[in-house]
Write an enzyme that holds these catalytic residues in place. Structure first.
Site, PDB file in Angstrom:
ATOM      1  N   ASP A  51      -3.960   0.015   2.022  1.00 30.84           N
ATOM      2  CA  ASP A  51      -4.188   1.128   1.221  1.00 30.84           C
ATOM      3  C   ASP A  51      -3.395   2.087   1.854  1.00 30.84           C
ATOM      4  OD1 ASP A  51      -6.423   3.083  -0.941  1.00 30.84           O
ATOM      5  OD2 ASP A  51      -4.159   3.086  -0.519  1.00 30.84           O
TER       6      ASP A  51
HETATM    7  C1  GLC Z   1      -3.874   5.512  -3.182  1.00 30.75           C
HETATM    8  C2  GLC Z   1      -4.922   4.609  -3.647  1.00 30.75           C
HETATM    9  C3  GLC Z   1      -4.425   3.280  -4.023  1.00 30.75           C
HETATM   10  C4  GLC Z   1      -2.765   3.337  -4.401  1.00 30.75           C
HETATM   11  C5  GLC Z   1      -2.356   3.629  -3.255  1.00 30.75           C
HETATM   12  C6  GLC Z   1      -0.738   4.117  -3.467  1.00 30.75           C
HETATM   13  O1  GLC Z   1      -4.475   6.429  -1.951  1.00 30.75           O
HETATM   14  O2  GLC Z   1      -6.031   4.480  -3.159  1.00 30.75           O
HETATM   15  O3  GLC Z   1      -5.128   2.767  -4.986  1.00 30.75           O
HETATM   16  O4  GLC Z   1      -2.415   2.103  -4.981  1.00 30.75           O
HETATM   17  O5  GLC Z   1      -2.784   4.864  -2.528  1.00 30.75           O
HETATM   18  O6  GLC Z   1      -0.775   5.149  -4.497  1.00 30.75           O
END
Ligand code: GLC
Length: 717
Positions: free
Chosen positions: A258
């Site tokens: 993430d």
């Molecule tokens: C965010 C979310 C994830 C998302 C990523 C990119 O913090 O937790 O679900 O796809 O970052 O935005």
């Protein structure tokens, strides 16, 4: 003869295509190895970390493009520049699908495929290689700010819905990304909490959805969660990634972090992180070469501290997905964006996912002859697409409940609108607004209060996120903005009141639920949500949605809060309720929820009869008849729960192990056949460290919800 010949040809095609797939895959592997040999260490390392807001590095010299990712689970997010500044004057308004809850509430896996296909096509049109969805974390607490993005409290329902979604996305020739692996079940301290749970809870509740996405859905990429699991960050967790995901499940795709979830270079190298995205170092434009899996890795390999083969495996996985999705060779079919067909899928999901919770004295469906409707509540006119955080979508349009009603019956019916409550930080009940709303209700034939949750205040910045939004959990289950007082006043002024709840569920209704004739759970139903809601209220469509999570009466009843922990901390967030999540808890410990898992009414009635269960080897086949006993065509979700009569370890009162959604004309009967494989009866034995069957008697419960069991029988295994 003709039929035989046809079948023979079918068989030939089948064998040929399977052979083709194998040789295609082997062919790719050879190409990947050939490419790897040409790459320098620096070029390999450049591929395993982000080089912009949403892209990871390529190798132009060798024709390897950057891997382009984009949020989100229910629509392609607005176009961000390479350094997080949203692009202006770009065409990035597309289809805003209903959120994950709504899709799960359809209990229709085929619709899941259609949903994924729309998302894949739109992402492809927008030049994306990976769409960062679906989100499938278990709904463990009603307070989780991101429940709206997720599907259910039940692993079996998630497993059935996620496979269609993933295959739909990937049928468009781009990659889905199942997230967040795993146990990211709250937003409070999401980047630091250390989740602890029994192996049995892990295997029976929290892993099955991810396993289905990987093993059945063949998902190309998976996103590690922010939190820790048993002391190690999920994104570089030896047990979760090396042993289970890549070991037991044989995952050959990309395990990406993430955004900002990598915290340690050696752990990331050794514990299976293939791609580091979004590490926050300073402010954009980030020094991407300072990421954990960047220059440091080059130094470690050159100094002999890290074997280059570990880096090769990561690059191999990225190249594998690139080949599989025609990024290096071959051509992708064109994608489509914001089309009428896509909007029709969005509307169909809303029509099948909105749940009729209560309907007394047949107040619904409303007659077209209704003269006047008082529509009340700022949620009736609230647009939600851009809210919620990273899953935001800029929709081509968004039909609110008020507009949906105006478009459907506004030409003949006098529709008034009263704000009723204000969506403002710390807003309390406003007596003037309530009085105006009650007066409007008293004058109208029917009143419709549209309330529930919101994604926050204004969607331009995250500090304004609230309630159903990323990065924050709800403070409690109490309706904000004085909505309870409003509903009580409106119901008093007009008994023919319908309450429509937007949002992810988990809201206390105690003060008005018994005084209200009709209640509808409308989730965030996407760009045509208002159209779908109006059609359902007027019976153009017969409701068929079923709750994918229990709606508890109050927070104290909820196992995560009654038994703890919540919210836990970086030392321990202990899932003490263990496997007893949702209805597994409420039914076993006899605590009645407000509305039960699997509950959802129709405008017609269904009769269940002739239940049989027969053993076939280790599987059990269940058959029954369903009849539409009413005057309106409709769809029923037949649910099959299993209960072990005398378990050797504590087991839930019942567990969902089969379901089927069937359409029936008035008076029509259909035979339903559900097959339970051997594992439908097993539990995870922690001593044996595997799923086992405890021989004995099992009850098979069939019904219209987890509470509304219509027939049962038993079988001895
Ligand atoms: C965010 C979310 C994830 C998302 C990523 C990119 O913090 O937790 O679900 O796809 O970052 O935005």
């Amino acid at each position: 003869m003709k039929r035989k010949c046809f079948l023979y040809n079918l068989l030939l095609v089948g064998v040929a295509s399977c052979a083709f797939t194998t040789s295609f895959a082997q062919n790719n592997e050879a190409k990947i190895e050939a490419l790897l040999k040409k790459m320098t260490l620096e070029e390999k390392v450049n591929m395993i970390h982000g080089v912009s807001s949403f892209n990871s590095g390529g190798v132009a010299r060798l024709g390897i493009p950057e891997l382009v990712t984009s949020d989100g689970p229910h629509g392609v997010r607005i176009e961000h520049g390479r350094d997080w500044t949203p692009d202006k004057n770009v065409f990035d308004s597309g289809t805003y699908l209903p959120t994950g809850n709504t899709l799960a509430a359809t209990w229709n896996p085929q619709l899941g495929f259609a949903y994924g296909k729309v998302l894949g096509s739109e992402a492809k049109y927008r030049g994306k290689d990976v769409i960062l969805g679906p989100g499938i974390n278990i709904i463990r607490t009603p307070l989780n700010g991101r429940n709206f993005e997720y599907m259910s409290e039940d692993p079996y329902l998630i497993a059935k819905m996620v496979v269609g979604y993933v295959q739909g996305v990937q049928s468009e020739g781009i990659s889905a990304c199942v997230k967040h692996y795993m146990a990211n079940n709250q937003e409070t301290k999401r980047t630091t909490v250390n989740v602890l749970m029994s192996e049995r809870a892990l295997r029976e509740i929290y892993l099955p959805g991810f396993k289905a996405a990987v093993v059945e859905g063949k998902v190309n990429t998976i996103m590690g969660a922010y939190n820790k699991f048993r002391g190690q960050y999920c994104t570089h967790n030896d047990y979760l990634v090396n042993k289970i995901l890549k070991g037991e499940w044989g995952f050959k795709g990309i395990m990406m972090s993430d955004w900002g979830a990598v915290h340690n270079t050696l752990e990331a190298i050794n514990n299976g992180t293939d791609l580091e995205m979004g590490t926050d170092i300073g402010t954009p434009p980030f020094p991407y070469n300072k990421f954990y899996l960047a220059d440091t890795v080059v130094r470690l390999v050159k100094s002999g501290k890290v074997a280059e083969t570990l880096i090769n495996d990561k690059v191999r996985r990225i190249l594998r997905i690139m080949y599989q999705t025609n990024m290096i060779e071959g051509k992708r079919t064109p994608g489509y964006y914001g089309t009428k067909n896509h909007q029709m899928v969005a509307q169909a999901v809303a029509e099948e996912g909105i749940v009729l919770l209560k309907n007394e004295q047949r107040l619904l469906p409303l007659s077209r002859d209704v003269q006047s409707i008082a529509v009340i509540g700022e949620n009736a006119f609230r647009k939600n697409a851009l809210g919620g955080g990273s899953s935001q979508v800029k929709p081509t349009y968004e039909i609110t409940p008020l507009v949906g009603l105006q478009q459907l019956v506004g030409n003949k019916t006098n529709i008034t609108y009263s704000r009723g409550f204000k969506i403002e930080r710390n807003a309390k009940a406003d007596p003037k607004l309530i009085q105006e709303a009650a007066a409007a209700a008293a004058k109208a034939e029917v009143a419709i209060v549209v309330g529930g949750w919101v994604h926050g205040y204004n969607y331009s910045n995250w500090d304004d996120n609230a309630y159903d939004a990323e990065g924050i959990d709800k403070p409690d289950m109490k309706m904000p903005f004085g909505q309870d007082e409003l509903i009580e006043a409106v119901v008093k002024a007009n008994p023919n009141t319908i309450v429509v709840l937007m949002g992810a569920g988990g809201i206390e209704m105690g003060r008005w639920v018994n005084k209200t004739k009709s209640i509808v759970q409308a989730w965030y139903p996407g760009m045509d949500g208002g159209t779908a809601l109006a059609r359902l209220l007027f019976g153009e469509v017969n409701p068929s949605g079923k709750l994918p999570m229990s709606l508890p009466k109050k927070l104290e009843d909820c196992p995560a809060h009654k038994l703890g922990d919540f919210p836990g901390d970086s030392i321990a967030l202990n899932y003490k309720e263990d496997i007893f999540v949702g209805y597994r808890y409420y039914d076993t410990y006899k605590i009645a929820p407000e509305f039960a898992f699997g509950h959802g009414l129709s405008y017609t009635t269904f009769e269940y009869s002739a239940l049989t269960a027969t053993k076939k080897g280790t599987a059990v086949t269940v058959t029954l008849n369903i009849r539409n006993a009413g005057k309106m065509a409709g769809a029923e979700v037949v649910q099959l729960y299993v209960k072990e009569q005398a378990p050797s370890v504590p087991r839930p009162e019942k567990e969902l192990k089969g379901f089927q959604k069937i359409q029936l004309q008035p008076g029509e009967s259909k035979k339903v056949t559900l097959t339970l494989p051997a594992d439908a009866f097993q539990y995870f034995d922690e001593k044996a460290n595997k799923f086992v069957l405890h021989p004995g008697k099992f009850q098979l419960l069939v019904g219209s919800s987890s509470k509304d069991i219509r027939l049962s029988t038993s079988i001895v295994l």
